[in-house]
Design a protein around this motif. Sequence first.
Motif, PDB file in Angstrom:
ATOM      1  N   THR A 186       0.918  -1.252   0.030  1.00  0.00           N
ATOM      2  CA  THR A 186      -0.001  -0.028   0.236  1.00  0.00           C
ATOM      3  C   THR A 186       0.933   1.454  -0.042  1.00  0.00           C
ATOM      4  O   THR A 186       1.975   1.348   0.779  1.00  0.00           O
ATOM      5  CB  THR A 186      -1.009  -0.176   1.273  1.00  0.00           C
ATOM      6  N   ASP A 204       0.774   3.930   1.675  1.00  0.00           N
ATOM      7  CA  ASP A 204       1.124   4.694   2.718  1.00  0.00           C
ATOM      8  C   ASP A 204       1.562   3.770   3.741  1.00  0.00           C
ATOM      9  O   ASP A 204       1.855   3.896   4.901  1.00  0.00           O
ATOM     10  CB  ASP A 204      -0.343   5.203   3.349  1.00  0.00           C
ATOM     11  N   ASP A 216      -0.430  -5.154   5.849  1.00  0.00           N
ATOM     12  CA  ASP A 216      -1.165  -4.087   5.574  1.00  0.00           C
ATOM     13  C   ASP A 216      -1.890  -3.506   6.833  1.00  0.00           C
ATOM     14  O   ASP A 216      -2.912  -4.107   7.367  1.00  0.00           O
ATOM     15  CB  ASP A 216      -2.378  -4.230   4.582  1.00  0.00           C
ATOM     16  N   ALA A 260      -3.351  -0.629   7.324  1.00  0.00           N
ATOM     17  CA  ALA A 260      -4.319   0.853   7.088  1.00  0.00           C
ATOM     18  C   ALA A 260      -5.714   0.482   7.879  1.00  0.00           C
ATOM     19  O   ALA A 260      -6.045   1.375   8.607  1.00  0.00           O
ATOM     20  CB  ALA A 260      -4.578   0.934   5.545  1.00  0.00           C
ATOM     21  N   GLU A 319      -6.960   2.704  11.181  1.00  0.00           N
ATOM     22  CA  GLU A 319      -8.237   3.149  11.025  1.00  0.00           C
ATOM     23  C   GLU A 319      -9.188   2.819  12.207  1.00  0.00           C
ATOM     24  O   GLU A 319      -9.815   3.808  12.793  1.00  0.00           O
ATOM     25  CB  GLU A 319      -9.114   2.667   9.986  1.00  0.00           C
TER      26      GLU A 319
END
Length: 277
Positions: free
Chosen positions: A33, A35, A95, A97, A101
Amino acid sequence: SPYQRLSQRMQDITGDRGVLKEVIREGAGDFVTPDASVLEITLWGMEVGLLTMRKGELARFLFKPRYAYGALGCPPLIPPNTTVLFELELLDFLDSAESDEFFALTAEQQDMFPLEKVLKVAGTEREFGNYLFRQNRFHDAKERYKRTSLILCRRPFHPGEQGHIESAKLLVFLNLSFTYLKLERPTRALVYGEQALAIDPKNAKALFRCGQACLHMTEYERARDFLVRAQREQPLNHDINKELKKLASCYRHSMDKEKEMCHRIFSPLHSSAVQQN
């Protein structure tokens, strides 16, 4: 030069021909990813290159000096302003992400998350902890495991979800117990080992960790109880049998020291009584 000939068939991934790429073996699945945080990477070009790769991919990269070691180089091996060639293989990546979140939400919002996503976040955090553990960064690993534990222990669940959550908690309690042993904090290791046993009373790893913790605390009777129970579950386990031998040796050494101490205490009294007679 060989690099110039090689660069003619390579893909420009930065737009300025600063990082060129050639795939040697295709990977599978999603790209890393954009970011993503890349750990323990010293070259800018390497980080840029990794973000173009898939899991299992093997690729060759050319990094111009700006993306490599720059005007200083890396003496004595790499001269100033040198273009360098690297081959990189991406074995795996996590990952984070969705995990990031999740932790940005309030506690109430986290409680509303579907169980499947909560377990995925917990799994990601535990894998990060495992990575840090393998790097011998035990304090950082502990923090990741504890964050995982908090997610799972606070989570309200329906009866049908209990088995999934308990299974995830068991893994992280075992990780925490082992990590606290590495940090030489056996009391905390025992706490988490016993929490694992509350979920699975016959779990050989949990019994083994509790035995190790008690041995560190010189609680030999408790250590023997845990280790014998672990051996009962896995009679041929080399580590368990080795720890039982270590326990026996420590116990004998302790008894010898105790006898020696008693002898030193009572020897002067005996000598004095003989002289009076």
